[in-house]
Design an enzyme around this catalytic site. Sequence first.
Site, PDB file in Angstrom:
ATOM      1  N   LYS A 103      34.632  -7.831  54.895  1.00 48.11           N
ATOM      2  CA  LYS A 103      35.902  -7.263  54.452  1.00 48.11           C
ATOM      3  C   LYS A 103      37.109  -7.930  55.118  1.00 48.11           C
ATOM      4  O   LYS A 103      38.204  -7.893  54.578  1.00 48.11           O
ATOM      5  CB  LYS A 103      35.901  -5.754  54.643  1.00 48.11           C
TER       6      LYS A 103
HETATM    7  C1  PLP Z   1      31.587  -2.865  52.241  1.00 51.48           C
HETATM    8  C2  PLP Z   1      30.287  -3.475  52.520  1.00 51.48           C
HETATM    9  C3  PLP Z   1      29.351  -3.677  51.502  1.00 51.48           C
HETATM   10  C4  PLP Z   1      29.589  -3.216  50.078  1.00 51.48           C
HETATM   11  O1  PLP Z   1      30.633  -3.916  49.467  1.00 51.48           O
HETATM   12  P1  PLP Z   1      31.307  -3.351  48.121  1.00 51.48           P
HETATM   13  O2  PLP Z   1      32.471  -4.213  47.914  1.00 51.48           O
HETATM   14  O3  PLP Z   1      31.694  -1.930  48.433  1.00 51.48           O
HETATM   15  O4  PLP Z   1      30.280  -3.415  47.058  1.00 51.48           O
HETATM   16  C5  PLP Z   1      28.163  -4.314  51.833  1.00 51.48           C
HETATM   17  N1  PLP Z   1      27.902  -4.710  53.089  1.00 51.48           N
HETATM   18  C6  PLP Z   1      28.777  -4.525  54.095  1.00 51.48           C
HETATM   19  C7  PLP Z   1      28.407  -4.966  55.465  1.00 51.48           C
HETATM   20  C8  PLP Z   1      30.004  -3.917  53.844  1.00 51.48           C
HETATM   21  O5  PLP Z   1      30.870  -3.746  54.829  1.00 51.48           O
END
Ligand code: PLP
Length: 467
Positions: free
Chosen positions: A110
């Site tokens: 993210k």
């Molecule tokens: C947020 C997250 C996901 C899922 O991503 P989305 O965009 O919500 O589908 C998967 N793995 C990790 C480590 C995350 O932080």
Amino acid sequence: MPFISTRGGMQPQSFSETLLEGLAPDGGLSVPESMPEVDGETLERWRALTYPQLATEVLALFATDIPRQDLARMTADAYAGFPDGVVPLRRIDDDLTLVGLSEGPTLAFKDMAMQFLGQVLEYTLEKQGAVLNILGATSGDTGSAAEHALRGKERIAVFMLSPQGRMSAFQRAQMFSLDDENVHNIAVAGVFDDCQNLVKKLAGDLDFKRAQHLGAVNSINLARITAQTVYYFWAWLRATDAGGWAEVSFTVPSGNFGNILSGFFAKQMGLPIRRLVLAANENNVLDEFFRTGVYRPRSAAQTLATSSPSMDISKASNLERFIFELVDRDPARVVGAWDDLEAQGFFDFSAERERFVEEFGIVSGTSTHDDRLATIRAVYEASGEVIDPHTADGVKVAREHVEPGVPMLVLETAKPEKFAETIHEAIGVELGYSPELRAMLDAPQHVTEMADDEQALRAFIQEHARH
Ligand SMILES: *Cc1c(COP(=O)(O)O)cnc(C)c1O
């Protein structure tokens, strides 16, 4: 590039305008009025670019209201704290290559979008002489990525709701150790969807939203989706540097359908993606949807707390953007689907099911706790690499969809250090922490505990918001 709502009830907005919005005023999600297209020649030209340069090129297709030299400065600043190359690719065996998206400050993918969003929000607010109070819900990684991207910003405060007791010790420390005066951690007695419902209620109260200058940076934020498309281009370029043009497939550990939606955008823009493989954990509403065509969100009480907690969702906010394409961009049919959902608890696109694969290239699978442990162990034994539990979900499901001659790229969505307990369970190894991580884990924590109570949250925001 104008942006419109999936439900058809919003005046077209510019990229800068969509930055500051969560849901569109009609309850829909913003999408580009038409998808920008990238041809093969352009892709070849992009091979020579650094990650920030590539990000400038891709984002310029969406952020047409921001001068290119400003975008270039922002992408350079956003990725300056990352190691050289920003997104490393690592082959783990003959079949699979990991795409390293976790090199940023919070060790999860993210950061890739959030670091850019922090730059562009500050830039836009300064231009407008405005302030913004970010209200978000997190099951772990969104919250820390947002707080680390926005901490100390003068025109922004962050109110981040998280489900009490549902995050790992590491995730908690990463958020709660921050003591910036503009960062407010709120632990709600409930699960992630309770947090998200509180956010929706407050953001849906347009008077309150306006008076408190509320905005969102959760995974429905369109700037995040567009910033995430960049690494699909990057990964494709690096995977094909040696051999030239080729189709590749991506596997994406998925929760809210944000990350994989960016891949879907990249595919629609013309990137040669064969399959987008959606990997779910036990909370597999999306796998169910892509296998059957029936989307049946689950209740908060039916949401399991798993060892890949950032994928513990029962409702996938971004799915609406896919449905919009599935119904050939007909807002009335999107509204109809969500009316069905409201009335009967599900909607049914089983009649369109072949199109999921044939037209859009999306397939899916589920991975369980035992699968994660076995996968972490197998990868460790074969390659010496330690992968995190979310990435393990990806690797498990990716193996089920490998096709001869098509490189399979698995997105590494977090570093294993964030989930040390599960790693220990899988391979019996205690991961060491760097001195910086140790200090963070030992630091005093700053968090306000709150009941699942809309009024209490309103009062807290009113008191602490930037005005
Ligand atoms: C947020 C997250 C996901 C899922 O991503 P989305 O965009 O919500 O589908 C998967 N793995 C990790 C480590 C995350 O932080």
